[in-house]
Design a protein around this motif. Structure first.
Motif, PDB file in Angstrom:
ATOM      1  N   UNK A  29     -57.630 -86.666  42.569  1.00  0.00           N
ATOM      2  CA  UNK A  29     -58.779 -86.603  41.674  1.00  0.00           C
ATOM      3  C   UNK A  29     -59.470 -85.236  41.737  1.00  0.00           C
ATOM      4  N   UNK A  30     -59.549 -84.627  42.905  1.00  0.00           N
ATOM      5  CA  UNK A  30     -60.231 -83.342  43.036  1.00  0.00           C
ATOM      6  C   UNK A  30     -59.523 -82.253  42.229  1.00  0.00           C
ATOM      7  N   UNK A  31     -58.212 -82.359  42.114  1.00  0.00           N
ATOM      8  CA  UNK A  31     -57.451 -81.371  41.344  1.00  0.00           C
ATOM      9  C   UNK A  31     -57.819 -81.457  39.868  1.00  0.00           C
ATOM     10  N   UNK A  32     -57.955 -82.651  39.348  1.00  0.00           N
ATOM     11  CA  UNK A  32     -58.330 -82.839  37.954  1.00  0.00           C
ATOM     12  C   UNK A  32     -59.751 -82.330  37.705  1.00  0.00           C
ATOM     13  N   UNK A  35     -59.648 -78.594  37.476  1.00  0.00           N
ATOM     14  CA  UNK A  35     -59.129 -78.145  36.186  1.00  0.00           C
ATOM     15  C   UNK A  35     -60.164 -78.326  35.078  1.00  0.00           C
ATOM     16  N   UNK A  36     -60.883 -79.423  35.101  1.00  0.00           N
ATOM     17  CA  UNK A  36     -61.920 -79.652  34.091  1.00  0.00           C
ATOM     18  C   UNK A  36     -63.043 -78.639  34.222  1.00  0.00           C
ATOM     19  N   UNK A  41     -65.665 -73.773  32.067  1.00  0.00           N
ATOM     20  CA  UNK A  41     -66.097 -72.384  32.237  1.00  0.00           C
ATOM     21  C   UNK A  41     -65.425 -71.469  31.203  1.00  0.00           C
ATOM     22  N   UNK A  42     -64.135 -71.703  30.942  1.00  0.00           N
ATOM     23  CA  UNK A  42     -63.431 -70.897  29.945  1.00  0.00           C
ATOM     24  C   UNK A  42     -64.018 -71.114  28.551  1.00  0.00           C
ATOM     25  N   UNK A  43     -64.378 -72.347  28.254  1.00  0.00           N
ATOM     26  CA  UNK A  43     -64.949 -72.638  26.940  1.00  0.00           C
ATOM     27  C   UNK A  43     -66.328 -72.023  26.763  1.00  0.00           C
ATOM     28  N   UNK A  44     -67.033 -71.768  27.861  1.00  0.00           N
ATOM     29  CA  UNK A  44     -68.372 -71.202  27.764  1.00  0.00           C
ATOM     30  C   UNK A  44     -68.366 -69.672  27.651  1.00  0.00           C
ATOM     31  N   UNK A  45     -67.199 -69.034  27.781  1.00  0.00           N
ATOM     32  CA  UNK A  45     -67.117 -67.574  27.696  1.00  0.00           C
ATOM     33  C   UNK A  45     -67.296 -67.094  26.257  1.00  0.00           C
ATOM     34  N   UNK A  46     -67.807 -65.876  26.125  1.00  0.00           N
ATOM     35  CA  UNK A  46     -67.907 -65.265  24.799  1.00  0.00           C
ATOM     36  C   UNK A  46     -66.521 -64.803  24.374  1.00  0.00           C
ATOM     37  N   UNK A  47     -66.399 -64.417  23.116  1.00  0.00           N
ATOM     38  CA  UNK A  47     -65.106 -63.983  22.595  1.00  0.00           C
ATOM     39  C   UNK A  47     -64.588 -62.757  23.353  1.00  0.00           C
ATOM     40  N   UNK A  48     -65.458 -61.809  23.627  1.00  0.00           N
ATOM     41  CA  UNK A  48     -65.066 -60.608  24.350  1.00  0.00           C
ATOM     42  C   UNK A  48     -64.633 -60.953  25.771  1.00  0.00           C
ATOM     43  N   UNK A  49     -65.361 -61.862  26.427  1.00  0.00           N
ATOM     44  CA  UNK A  49     -65.001 -62.262  27.784  1.00  0.00           C
ATOM     45  C   UNK A  49     -63.668 -63.003  27.796  1.00  0.00           C
ATOM     46  N   UNK A  50     -63.405 -63.827  26.776  1.00  0.00           N
ATOM     47  CA  UNK A  50     -62.112 -64.520  26.695  1.00  0.00           C
ATOM     48  C   UNK A  50     -60.975 -63.525  26.536  1.00  0.00           C
ATOM     49  N   UNK A  51     -61.193 -62.485  25.732  1.00  0.00           N
ATOM     50  CA  UNK A  51     -60.170 -61.466  25.545  1.00  0.00           C
ATOM     51  C   UNK A  51     -59.889 -60.745  26.863  1.00  0.00           C
ATOM     52  N   UNK A  52     -60.942 -60.373  27.573  1.00  0.00           N
ATOM     53  CA  UNK A  52     -60.769 -59.706  28.858  1.00  0.00           C
ATOM     54  C   UNK A  52     -60.072 -60.625  29.865  1.00  0.00           C
ATOM     55  N   UNK A  53     -60.439 -61.907  29.838  1.00  0.00           N
ATOM     56  CA  UNK A  53     -59.830 -62.868  30.762  1.00  0.00           C
ATOM     57  C   UNK A  53     -58.336 -63.013  30.472  1.00  0.00           C
TER      58      UNK A  53
END
Length: 163
Positions: A29-32, A35-36, A41-53
């Motif tokens: 369960x901790x693994x799931x 991942x969630x 956290x990835x969904x909360x990034x801005x477009x520029x931050x997603x590109x850098x990531x």
């Protein structure tokens, strides 16, 4: 360039992962939850931050050839060497176009003769070309050759631009 992953929404992937978890006893369960949390956290990034990531992620996976030119990484990721390396990557222009902007009306014949010396044009074609100013006289010329031609044209009363 093909994308790394199909463009499937993260929520659909998470629901598929949850369905897989029900059938697999090895996924704790901790693994799931981890991942969630990462997905949120990835969904909360801005477009520029997603590109850098995405660029950083590809570099860490060793997929350097998939990092787009100019995509870049923030200076915090690349460090001081990344900033100084960027200007070194810019290449000096090697091919120039010679553009006749204008010429002195009294020097028209001299300009036509000079144009004929560095082109394979006849008298009539050179005259028509000169009369179409502004016009590109020659394309893809080396820097040295372009500067020499421009100097000769300027001597006879023409205004020339190297592009």
């Amino acid at each position: 360039m093909p994308p790394l992953m199909p463009r499937t929404p993260i929520r659909r992937l998470l629901s598929a992962a949850a369905a897989f978890r029900r059938f697999s006893s090895a996924a704790p369960e901790s693994r799931t939850q981890k991942l969630e949390r990462i997905a949120d956290e990835l969904l909360s990034l801005t477009k520029e931050e997603r590109n850098d990531y995405s660029t950083l992620f590809r570099l860490r996976l060793g997929l350097n050839n998939l990092v787009q030119a100019g995509g870049g990484l923030p200076s915090a990721v690349t460090g001081p060497a990344g900033d100084s390396a960027a200007p070194a990557e810019e290449k000096e222009k090697t091919a120039f176009d010679i553009k006749l902007e204008k010429f002195d009306a009294t020097a028209k014949i001299k300009v036509i003769k000079e144009v004929r010396t560095f082109t394979d044009l006849g008298l009539k074609e050179a005259k028509e070309l000169v009369e179409k100013t502004p016009v590109v006289l020659k394309k893809g010329v080396t820097k040295e050759e372009a500067e020499a031609i421009a100097a000769k044209l300027k001597e006879v009363g023409a205004t020339v631009v190297l592009e």
